[in-house]
Enzyme design. Structure first.
Site, PDB file in Angstrom:
ATOM      1  N   TYR A  23       0.860  -1.179   0.000  1.00 42.64           N
ATOM      2  CA  TYR A  23       0.000   0.000   0.000  1.00 42.64           C
ATOM      3  C   TYR A  23       0.904   1.238   0.000  1.00 42.64           C
ATOM      4  O   TYR A  23       0.919   2.032   0.928  1.00 42.64           O
ATOM      5  CB  TYR A  23      -0.942   0.001   1.201  1.00 42.64           C
ATOM      6  CG  TYR A  23      -1.941  -1.130   1.194  1.00 42.64           C
ATOM      7  CD1 TYR A  23      -2.298  -1.766  -0.002  1.00 42.64           C
ATOM      8  CD2 TYR A  23      -2.535  -1.585   2.360  1.00 42.64           C
ATOM      9  CE1 TYR A  23      -3.209  -2.810  -0.013  1.00 42.64           C
ATOM     10  CE2 TYR A  23      -3.453  -2.622   2.352  1.00 42.64           C
ATOM     11  CZ  TYR A  23      -3.784  -3.238   1.164  1.00 42.64           C
ATOM     12  OH  TYR A  23      -4.697  -4.270   1.150  1.00 42.64           O
ATOM     13  N   ARG A  24       1.660   1.350  -1.054  1.00 44.33           N
ATOM     14  CA  ARG A  24       2.702   2.368  -1.192  1.00 44.33           C
ATOM     15  C   ARG A  24       2.168   3.758  -0.838  1.00 44.33           C
ATOM     16  O   ARG A  24       1.088   4.154  -1.270  1.00 44.33           O
ATOM     17  CB  ARG A  24       3.198   2.379  -2.628  1.00 44.33           C
ATOM     18  CG  ARG A  24       4.303   3.385  -2.901  1.00 44.33           C
ATOM     19  CD  ARG A  24       5.641   2.819  -2.647  1.00 44.33           C
ATOM     20  NE  ARG A  24       5.931   1.733  -3.578  1.00 44.33           N
ATOM     21  CZ  ARG A  24       7.041   0.996  -3.532  1.00 44.33           C
ATOM     22  NH1 ARG A  24       7.943   1.221  -2.606  1.00 44.33           N
ATOM     23  NH2 ARG A  24       7.237   0.018  -4.403  1.00 44.33           N
TER      24      ARG A  24
END
Length: 536
Positions: free
Chosen positions: A475-476
């Site tokens: 979940y950059r």
């Protein structure tokens, strides 16, 4: 696997034919000529190289862009290469270094910050979309899957061979396995079998020198690093060998919505205290967002409890009555189905669609502008904390926003935090994903929605993990820290690196120093070597 076994060609002598000394004065035309001159044993590279003047360039680049925030990015690759063979990847790595270009590797295009196809420097995209072969070995409960395949394609191929084998990966079928597995990868089988990365038993990767390596030849440290540390920092992953897991012929699913008027806050309160302690065959996650109340039509917050149980409803009902009666689950809420049907159900295919839809690489609900963040929770959030969260979901920007709680425990408690780079194991009750989507174009709309999720994230700081405030690599989130054009020092990169990897960040940096000391494979959040080259 015939095609994979043919990959292991003698590349050292070929690499020696090409100087790796970059020349910044060289144009991308010379880079393309370098690709053409590189020896290719079987398949010509000319038909898979797309420059900006190629009539197919835009369609090839855009097909795997999954976030409208980056659809019209001003920074576009000079060249897109869609390799058909490992020699195409080797040539791209060697020629990129020779001509001073960076590489972005794209599998499914779902990087939340677009790092697989956006850069602030001259770069090339290696799009693995044509490397999608999957070979399932039912007898040994294993599979080889090329890095350009999606998890939907993998699930489909497994289901065609067996009704009692599965794999513990994510919920969104179009996500590519290249990035998903290398960042961890989780879904509804996590509490029973761990992460996707925990079930990788071999891999093929092309390193900075153009060598094709497997588990044995890459060594223990590199194999450890790519199973949760993000493969793009270390090379180009070509394929994974995975261990398939047993699933029963019949599983049970349910979705039970509860609004604030139906005591959602109190039910979530109890969920936080039991969800990570339930039977490991049972996973119940919560999706929270706003809806119109069925009672008066006004806006309210709804918590939707959705679950997969690896067993029959007759066993599930008494288990829930004993452990989580507050939800009020009844038999009519539940549906029995096969494991592959549960994949469709959790992905939103609830109208009797064929499993063929898993082969579709596009999003079920189309594309939107999107921003996300993540957290880990070690102590239950008190009711006052939840009650303070709900008003954010009534704001205009939250029309298409969600907060998702995913429970840990089970198998995740049994795996050491240093077993792979993914450190979020025992001690974590659940994981939070915050997401906001919007459809209005323009910088003003984008800033409003990004500011909304940043305010939510700021609010929850008091209730989540600390020192570091942990985050999930897949979940950059560039808000937590970025590299300085890839030249960031180890100490500066630790600002974001410790959040993703905790104490494992130090080992990742040591491996990076060993396998890529010049920091060729780099992006805004790539692992740096301990001593970075160039600017500090």
């Amino acid at each position: 696997m015939k095609r994979l076994s043919s990959y292991f060609i003698a590349v050292t002598a070929i690499a020696l034919l090409f100087s790796l000394t970059p020349s910044s004065a060289d144009s991308h035309e010379k880079f393309v000529q370098c690709l053409y001159n590189y020896p290719h044993n079987t398949t010509s590279i000319s038909n898979v190289v797309y420059t900006q003047t190629n009539s197919s360039y835009s369609s090839v680049l855009d097909v795997s862009i999954q976030n409208l925030r980056f659809f019209n990015a001003t920074s576009k690759p000079l060249v897109v290469v869609t390799p058909l063979a490992v020699s195409h990847i080797q040539a791209t790595i060697i020629c990129s270094q020779r001509h001073g270009l960076q590489i972005r590797t794209r599998s499914g295009g779902h990087d939340y910050e677009g790092l697989s196809y956006v850069a602030g420097v001259p770069f090339v995209v290696v799009d693995l979309i044509k490397l999608r072969e999957i070979v399932v070995d039912v007898e040994n409960s294993t599979a080889w899957v090329e890095a350009g395949a999606t998890i939907g394609e993998l699930y489909y191929r497994i289901s065609q061979k067996s009704k009692t084998l599965g794999f513990p990966a994510g919920v969104c079928p179009p996500v590519g396995v290249g990035g998903h597995f290398s960042g961890g990868g989780y879904g509804f089988l996590m509490r029973k079998f761990g992460l996707a990365a925990d079930n990788v038993i071999d891999a093929h990767i092309v390193d900075v020198n153009g060598n094709l390596l497997d588990k044995e030849t890459m060594g223990e440290d590199l194999f450890w690093s790519i199973r949760g540390g993000g493969g793009a920092s270390f090379g180009v992953i070509v394929a994974w060998k995975i261990k398939l897991v047993p699933v029963p012929s019949t599983v049970t699913v349910f979705r039970v919505p509860r609004t604030l008027e139906e005591n959602a806050t109190e039910i979530i309160h109890k969920w936080q205290r039991v969800a990570n302690k339930l039977n490991e065959s049972l996973t119940i996650r919560i999706n929270m967002g706003r809806v119109n109340s069925s009672q008066n039509g006004n806006l309210t917050v709804q918590a939707q409890f959705e679950s997969l149980y690896l067993g029959r409803v007759d066993d599930l009902i008494p288990l829930m009555q004993n452990s989580f009666p507050e939800l009020g689950l009844v038999r009519e809420d539940c549906t029995e189905m096969s494991w592959i049907e549960s994949i469709l159900y959790m992905a939103g295919f609830t109208n009797g669609e064929s499993t063929d839809v898993l082969l579709n690489r596009t999003q079920l609900n189309g594309l939107s502008f999107f921003k996300a963040k993540s957290d880990y929770v070690k102590d239950p959030i008190p009711d006052v904390g939840l009650q303070g969260l709900w008003p954010f979901l009534y704001e205009d920007e939250a029309e298409d926003a969600f907060v998702q709680f995913t429970p840990y425990g089970g198998r995740m408690n049994e795996i050491s935090e240093s077993e792979t780079p993914f450190p979020h194991r025992s001690g974590n009750i659940f994981h939070i994903q915050y997401g906001v989507s919007w459809y209005e174009k323009g910088d003003v709309a984008a800033q409003r929605h990004v500011n909304w999720i940043r305010r939510v994230y700021s609010y929850t700081e008091a209730y989540v993990s600390k020192s570091p405030r942990s985050a999930y690599l897949n979940y950059r989130d560039l808000d937590i820290g970025v590299n300085n054009n890839g030249y960031t020092s180890f100490s500066q990169a630790s600002i974001w690196g410790k959040k993703y990897f905790n104490n494992n960040f130090n080992r990742l940096a040591r491996v990076k120093t060993k396998v890529d000391p010049q920091n060729f494979f780099r992006n805004e959040q790539s692992i740096p070597p301990l001593i970075s080259k160039g600017r500090k």
